[in-house]
Design an enzyme around this catalytic site. Sequence first.
Site, PDB file in Angstrom:
ATOM      1  N   TYR A  63       7.058   6.589  19.488  1.00 49.35           N
ATOM      2  CA  TYR A  63       6.226   7.565  18.779  1.00 49.35           C
ATOM      3  C   TYR A  63       6.478   7.498  17.263  1.00 49.35           C
ATOM      4  CZ  TYR A  63       4.895  10.374  22.941  1.00 49.35           C
ATOM      5  OH  TYR A  63       4.369  10.834  24.109  1.00 49.35           O
ATOM      6  N   GLY A  64       7.707   7.149  16.904  1.00 47.86           N
ATOM      7  CA  GLY A  64       8.136   7.260  15.500  1.00 47.86           C
ATOM      8  C   GLY A  64       7.366   6.402  14.525  1.00 47.86           C
TER       9      GLY A  64
ATOM     10  N   CYS B 221      12.548  15.352  22.308  1.00 45.30           N
ATOM     11  CA  CYS B 221      12.118  14.345  21.341  1.00 45.30           C
ATOM     12  C   CYS B 221      11.889  15.064  20.015  1.00 45.30           C
ATOM     13  CB  CYS B 221      10.819  13.715  21.845  1.00 45.30           C
ATOM     14  SG  CYS B 221      10.064  12.552  20.700  1.00 45.30           S
TER      15      CYS B 221
ATOM     16  N   CYS C 195      17.330  11.937  16.331  1.00 44.90           N
ATOM     17  CA  CYS C 195      16.407  11.325  17.292  1.00 44.90           C
ATOM     18  C   CYS C 195      17.213  11.136  18.567  1.00 44.90           C
ATOM     19  CB  CYS C 195      15.916   9.975  16.765  1.00 44.90           C
ATOM     20  SG  CYS C 195      15.075   8.974  18.025  1.00 44.90           S
ATOM     21  N   THR C 196      16.644  11.540  19.690  1.00 44.58           N
ATOM     22  CA  THR C 196      17.440  11.540  20.920  1.00 44.58           C
ATOM     23  C   THR C 196      17.828  10.129  21.365  1.00 44.58           C
ATOM     24  OG1 THR C 196      15.372  11.759  22.181  1.00 44.58           O
ATOM     25  CG2 THR C 196      16.606  13.771  21.740  1.00 44.58           C
TER      26      THR C 196
HETATM   27  N1  DGL Z   1      13.307  10.121  21.057  1.00 47.53           N
HETATM   28  C1  DGL Z   1      12.385  10.469  20.040  1.00 47.53           C
HETATM   29  C2  DGL Z   1      13.004  11.443  19.034  1.00 47.53           C
HETATM   30  O1  DGL Z   1      13.893  12.174  19.368  1.00 47.53           O
HETATM   31  C3  DGL Z   1      11.586   9.429  19.315  1.00 47.53           C
HETATM   32  C4  DGL Z   1      11.501   8.050  19.772  1.00 47.53           C
HETATM   33  C5  DGL Z   1      10.219   7.337  19.384  1.00 47.53           C
HETATM   34  O2  DGL Z   1      10.068   6.919  18.235  1.00 47.53           O
HETATM   35  O3  DGL Z   1       9.391   7.218  20.290  1.00 47.53           O
HETATM   36  O4  DGL Z   1      12.576  11.514  17.915  1.00 47.53           O
END
Ligand code: DGL
Length: 258
Positions: free
Chosen positions: A39-40, A70, A181-182
């Site tokens: 997603y980032g 997230c 970020c997790t």
């Molecule tokens: N695990 C997500 C977070 O805590 C982001 C990872 C991603 O970029 O998809 O921000």
Amino acid sequence: MKIAFFDSGIGGLTVLHQAMRKMPQEDYLYYADTDHVPYGRKTKYQIRQYVQEAVDFIAEQDVKALVVACNTATSVAIKDLRARYSFPILGMEPAVKPAVSDTRCTKRILVTATPVTIREEKLKNLLHQVDQNHQVDLLPLPKLVEFAESSSFNDGQAEAYLRDVLAPYNLERYCTVVLGCTHFNYFKDSFHKILPEEITMLDGSSGTVNNLYHVLEQKGLLETGSGNVNYYTSSRSAEHLRPSYEALLKRLDDMLTY
Ligand code: DGL
């Protein structure tokens, strides 16, 4: 009823792992949006759409609460989600508050997260509220998400990347690194190798899990189930991935020893 955990990929397992330790008797649902990870590097409009599709699916699965495990999804979609669904929804935010309120930390604080989390309004507002001494520096680390998703935990790639991106920083000037970020939680050992020993690493998992516990307790929603987890990826059952997700949970168990 189940407690749902949602992330773009495997990062949210690090938060689920904490919840399972605190509430081993609850039943859980874990949803990874593997079709759209990472997603980032997406736009906030794309992420909002992915998150809404995912949570529409999750909402049909007999859930009593949702943890958006997230930081990226939380930063762009949490308001919309809370307006759309009636069950409690908890998000993640980079652990800036505990970092700045730690009076032992008189040096600088490095907040790491995805590019979206770093550039979004939500983090800017948080810093405006709590970073009165302008102690915080921001560093996007998008590649760590990709290393985690390709299981590159111990092959040296993540460590080399971290050495490279941290090279311009005089780390002696810092007392805390926030893992915002997790996915980054899988690389605590690599951070450990690179950061001076006195630097504390902080992440938001235990704060979110404690909030979850209190919300469930207040609403009389704590239950005695069997501690089961059902896995889903992008609106499909992902039982075939159970062994690999359970191996990741085991890896997180092993990491507790350092
Ligand atoms: N695990 C997500 C977070 O805590 C982001 C990872 C991603 O970029 O998809 O921000």
